[in-house]
Design a protein around this motif. Sequence first.
Motif, short mmCIF file in Angstrom:
data_model
loop_
_atom_site.label_atom_id
_atom_site.label_comp_id
_atom_site.label_asym_id
_atom_site.label_seq_id
_atom_site.Cartn_x
_atom_site.Cartn_y
_atom_site.Cartn_z
N SER A 278 11.04 93.09 20.62
CA SER A 278 10.65 94.29 20.49
C SER A 278 9.46 94.29 19.65
O SER A 278 8.61 95.40 19.67
CB SER A 278 11.73 94.77 19.26
N ILE A 279 8.84 93.19 19.14
CA ILE A 279 7.48 93.28 18.69
C ILE A 279 6.43 93.25 19.95
O ILE A 279 5.59 94.14 20.12
CB ILE A 279 7.32 91.80 17.85
N PHE A 280 6.87 92.56 20.93
CA PHE A 280 5.87 92.45 22.21
C PHE A 280 5.98 93.72 22.76
O PHE A 280 5.08 94.57 23.26
CB PHE A 280 6.53 91.48 23.28
N ALA A 281 7.22 94.48 22.79
CA ALA A 281 7.25 95.76 23.52
C ALA A 281 6.46 96.92 22.73
O ALA A 281 5.78 97.56 23.23
CB ALA A 281 8.68 96.04 23.66
N THR A 282 6.55 96.75 21.36
CA THR A 282 5.82 97.58 20.74
C THR A 282 4.47 97.75 20.68
O THR A 282 3.61 98.77 20.78
CB THR A 282 6.43 97.73 19.18
N VAL A 283 3.84 96.56 20.35
CA VAL A 283 2.48 96.23 20.83
C VAL A 283 1.81 96.74 21.93
O VAL A 283 1.13 97.28 22.18
CB VAL A 283 2.34 94.35 20.63
N ALA A 284 2.59 96.14 23.18
CA ALA A 284 2.25 96.72 24.45
C ALA A 284 2.07 98.15 24.57
O ALA A 284 1.26 98.76 25.10
CB ALA A 284 3.29 96.19 25.62
N LEU A 285 3.26 98.76 24.00
CA LEU A 285 3.38 100.24 24.19
C LEU A 285 2.41 100.94 23.39
O LEU A 285 1.75 101.85 24.00
CB LEU A 285 4.86 100.42 23.61
N VAL A 286 2.28 100.64 22.09
CA VAL A 286 1.20 101.36 21.26
C VAL A 286 -0.33 101.16 22.18
O VAL A 286 -1.10 101.97 22.07
CB VAL A 286 1.02 100.64 19.77
N ALA A 287 -0.54 99.74 22.45
CA ALA A 287 -1.86 99.52 23.04
C ALA A 287 -1.97 100.36 24.22
O ALA A 287 -3.19 100.89 24.65
CB ALA A 287 -2.03 97.94 23.28
N LEU A 288 -0.91 100.45 25.10
CA LEU A 288 -0.94 101.33 26.41
C LEU A 288 -1.34 102.76 26.20
O LEU A 288 -2.34 103.30 26.86
CB LEU A 288 0.51 100.98 26.97
N VAL A 289 -0.66 103.25 25.29
CA VAL A 289 -0.85 104.60 24.98
C VAL A 289 -2.30 104.83 24.41
O VAL A 289 -3.03 105.63 24.75
CB VAL A 289 0.06 105.31 23.96
N PHE A 290 -2.74 103.97 23.32
CA PHE A 290 -4.14 104.37 22.87
C PHE A 290 -5.32 103.90 23.96
O PHE A 290 -6.26 104.73 24.15
CB PHE A 290 -4.31 103.27 21.70
N HIS A 291 -5.19 102.73 24.58
CA HIS A 291 -6.01 102.40 25.65
C HIS A 291 -6.11 103.60 26.78
O HIS A 291 -7.11 103.93 27.22
CB HIS A 291 -5.47 101.23 26.16
N ALA A 292 -4.73 104.11 27.13
CA ALA A 292 -4.95 105.00 28.27
C ALA A 292 -5.79 106.44 27.59
O ALA A 292 -6.57 106.84 28.36
CB ALA A 292 -3.64 105.70 28.40
N VAL A 293 -5.81 106.69 26.28
CA VAL A 293 -6.48 107.74 25.79
C VAL A 293 -7.76 107.39 25.52
O VAL A 293 -8.86 108.26 26.22
CB VAL A 293 -5.93 108.09 24.30
N ASP A 294 -8.26 106.54 25.24
CA ASP A 294 -9.77 106.08 25.21
C ASP A 294 -10.14 104.64 25.37
O ASP A 294 -9.97 103.81 24.37
CB ASP A 294 -10.33 106.53 23.81
N PRO A 295 -10.28 104.18 26.36
CA PRO A 295 -10.53 102.66 26.77
C PRO A 295 -11.61 101.92 26.14
O PRO A 295 -11.68 100.86 25.81
CB PRO A 295 -10.44 102.52 28.41
N ALA A 296 -12.58 102.88 25.79
CA ALA A 296 -14.01 102.39 25.31
C ALA A 296 -13.50 102.18 23.63
O ALA A 296 -14.35 101.22 23.29
CB ALA A 296 -14.92 103.41 25.49
N GLN A 297 -12.58 102.78 23.07
CA GLN A 297 -12.50 102.64 21.84
C GLN A 297 -11.29 101.60 21.58
O GLN A 297 -11.40 100.69 20.49
CB GLN A 297 -12.03 104.06 21.19
N TYR A 298 -10.31 101.60 22.30
CA TYR A 298 -9.08 100.89 22.23
C TYR A 298 -8.56 99.90 23.12
O TYR A 298 -8.77 100.27 24.45
CB TYR A 298 -7.59 101.54 21.89
N THR A 299 -8.62 98.45 22.73
CA THR A 299 -8.24 97.54 23.46
C THR A 299 -7.02 97.49 24.19
O THR A 299 -6.05 98.32 23.76
CB THR A 299 -8.31 96.05 22.99
#
Lengths: 319, 449, 294
Positions: free
Chosen positions: A216-237
């Motif tokens: 659940s840690i892996f999934a949450t980290v991946a999911l949160v990163a996925l969402v933010f990264h999709a919104v602004d790849p220049a700002q969020y890894t």
Amino acid sequence: MAYIVSPNPHIHAAVSTKKLMLDVIIALCPAAIVSFLFYGLSEIAIMAFSVASCVVLEWAITKYMLKRPSSTGDLSAIVTGMLLAMNLPPTCPLWVVFIGAVVAIAIAKMTFGGIGQNIWNPALVGRVFLLVSFPTYMTDWTVPAGFISSVDAFSGATLLGQVPILGALEADKLVSLQTLFHNVGGSAGEISALALLAGWVYLLVRKVIKPWITLSIFATVALVALVFHAVDPAQYTGPLFNLLTGGVILGACFMATDYVTSPMGTWGGVIYGIGIGFIVMMIRYFGSYPEGMSFAILLMNTAVPLLDMKFHHRKYGRK
Amino acid sequence: MSKITFAIGGVHPDDAKLARGCAIEVLPLPETMYVSMAQHLGAPAKPIVEVGDKVKTGQVIAEPGGFISAFVHSPASGTVKSIGPRKDLAGNPVTHIEIAVEGDEWVEGVDLSDTLVTEIPEDRAAILDKIKACGVVGLGGATFPTHVKLNPAPGSVAECLILNGAECEPYLTSDYRIMLERTKEIIVGAAIMQKVLGGCRTVIGIEENKPEAIEAMRKALTELPYSIEVLPLKKKYPQGGEKQLIQAVMHREVGSGGLPISVGAVVQNVATSLAVYEAVQKNKPLITNTLTITGNCLPVEKMHNYLFRIGMPLSYIAEYAGGVPEGAGKLISGGPMMGRAIANLDAATVKGSSSILYLTAESTRRGQESLCIRCGRCADACPMGLEPFLLRKLYFAGDVEGLEANAAQDCIECGCCLFSCPAYIPLLDHVRQAKGMAMAAIRARAAKK
Amino acid sequence: MDSIVIWTIVILAGLGLVLALMLFFIAKKFKVEEDPRIELVEKTLPGANCGGCGYAGCHAFADTAVKAADLSAHFCPVGGNDVMKQVAAILGIEMVEKAPQVAVVRCNGTCAVRPKINVYDGAASCRVKAALYSGDTGCAFGCLGCGDCVAVCEFGALSMNPETGLPVVDDAKCVACGKCVAACPKKLIELRAKGPRGMREFVSCRNTDKGPAAKKACGNACIGCGICVKTCTHEAITLENNLAYIDPAKCKLCRECEAMCPTGAIHGVNFPKPLDREGIKGRVAARKKEVSNE
């Protein structure tokens, strides 16, 4: 002949705290060995010193302060010592390691009554104390000479530390498949994601821990990163970058799954894992610390009694 | 691999069915037998003979002391020598009838032949009366009077009769042996109970570590005219627990404090089924049962499955089998998970006796207790989904409300919690007390209403 | 800069004032009228909250005592007669003086005289052990030695003697709250009158087995022989179910029963002189002779 009389059951699964801890030690070995290979004698010295300090401290405290039989036989002090060493940079001076051990064992563990009684993961309390008190030592990522030299060695900052300097887009590029095998620059123990995962799988196979918290840690980290990264790849890894750096694997596999400081029920564990994953991503994206795994775990450790109260096992015959 | 099993918890102890190859032998009569008045659940039986009376084998010597109670019969012919307190296997005084054995002269009307009687009487009430008169009680461990269980309160309907051949306790092989040697009798017994319950679905649940028993049952069923099925169960302890078996077979759960019949289930042990057969078809009261002599400090050739007369002292049986072995550290009556440690080997066998188990001190002594590391194994192992670590804390805090809210009263005392505790915390010892506290509170409330 | 400091002080002070006023008015408005004597009584009590009086702590005791018509149902075992006199004075009602009591352990089955016949390996709790079986000695009535009584004592008055395996009561610390009485699953502990200067005589056994069985299990067991009953000239001793009992109200502490007891089940404590067994035996024998001569 005087026979034994006791209530049932009369047999036991022959599992013991010592055996469980021994399994954890074995599971930590691959990652430890890889760190020895890359960082050489200095890392071996840190590990040995950290383990020895933890064991001696626990022994001394039980003997002279608590005045009860020593609990070092359960090997939990060795686990704490190993985890502490693996959470420190390979250049950490030994006296700093010792302070970390004192905080971990004396303050975070024995003050609460020893194994099973502490609220926070001892090794992490030690690490965070050092991180706050000795930031210079704790963020010196110079790579000491190891048995295997590393070509792409960064010095000065971890991969996560590169984000503000290079920007998220460039930082993402630094993560490749190679990072799975050795991710130089960071805490000593997290050098090889593969070695850590191998240890985790060993624990799963031996049924020492269950996979839900880690997953659940892996999934949450991946999911949160996925969402933010999709919104602004220049700002969020991106997700891969965040999963493979900054102690997420070490933390999720070995620190967050610590029996004492994690919820006992499956669903409690899942919520706990989601909490850790979310907090670590918030710290990374919006906080001033580049990593945040330690803080995330410690914060969720605090919530464990609450989770245990809320999430019970499914009872027979009760809906 | 059978997947049929209960849904919550459970553990996997080594099954150690070492005495599985030992055919049932009949024990000779001792000189003296002691028949306990408290060998069933419920009120103790009341002696109806007097000192000096001559009794025959199978003669009623005590009658039920209440609604939930049972008749007790003389296990041999002879003279009543004394009636009074004698120590049971826990060393506590219980009223026993002492019989000086003079022979084996049976009462009239008992069919002692081996012929299988497959024709089942029509009259339901007559069958129940016979079961009651023959003193049949559940032989799976709880020794609940069978006639009460087979006569559910008006309004409740039995939908499934489950014959419990799981024998999930390690070491024990008595049920296994009777399933092999008395297969057809057990099936007829089941058919009788099926009839009493109104012809409901009937399954025989057998753990799959006993493939020979499953095979024997299946084969016998093809030769008999009854509608009964055999259900291989996954090997997992406590598969033979009544509530667990119902969950495995019917996917239903008995509510807290409820009886199996509340979900339409009746569970009877295979040994009980055999006793029902003998009572109804042969008019033979429950004065014999099967018992295993086994253990981990006994060579296999010294292991036995005995047909014993109820009332033989355990020490007599142990002596006959060759004495208590050298390396024995603990003597247990019953299985290693739920059996009772024998504090007094001179105690008499009772209806529910199923073994004398010899374990070495090393294998049975509890490890040094240490602090709870919150691993949660006790809660994962609990087949009732309880949290023993929490119940223990609440018990020490004296929090009766908390115990009730966390279902301490539902504990079935199977021992899975302590079995799987890496810190060797005597969880069940305390949870059993906690259960008592919760039950007392519930009873007190019920009494007020 | 200065203005910031001043404003801060002003605001904080103002806030403090407003909150204080609020608290004042809330306290006035929601004040619970309580009998002031409850507080007075509670202050007099020792404040141990042990529950020895039968109420759920000192406040509950005070609360019910104030409402009660007399103090027959109220006695604080910790404070004793002195405290109860003060309570009675506050409430202006009569009090009944009670003889001070002390916990007495009625088992003298020491390790030396009561051999172990099996090894107990369960939880170290008398309650658990008693629920399991009769115990690890031949005596089904005696002390189980796991110290449940010691664990419940809030006054440190009980301790286990490792040599005898039995609990020992410290008379000076025992307040006779009765917690140990309730904790003992074998019902071995009795609250008895402390006696003059602590001297008291009691049967330290609860075994109701017949003589030979009791004797076999424990060298100090009461075998129900009845010699003490015959010896006692004060009719203080009764024999029931093979077990003697000395009524503390009738006992004159002559120690004759103790001297005559063939097993050592009768116990005298806090006597200034050691028991003159032979002297007393002679005296009793002479008296019997006199009686038979008459």
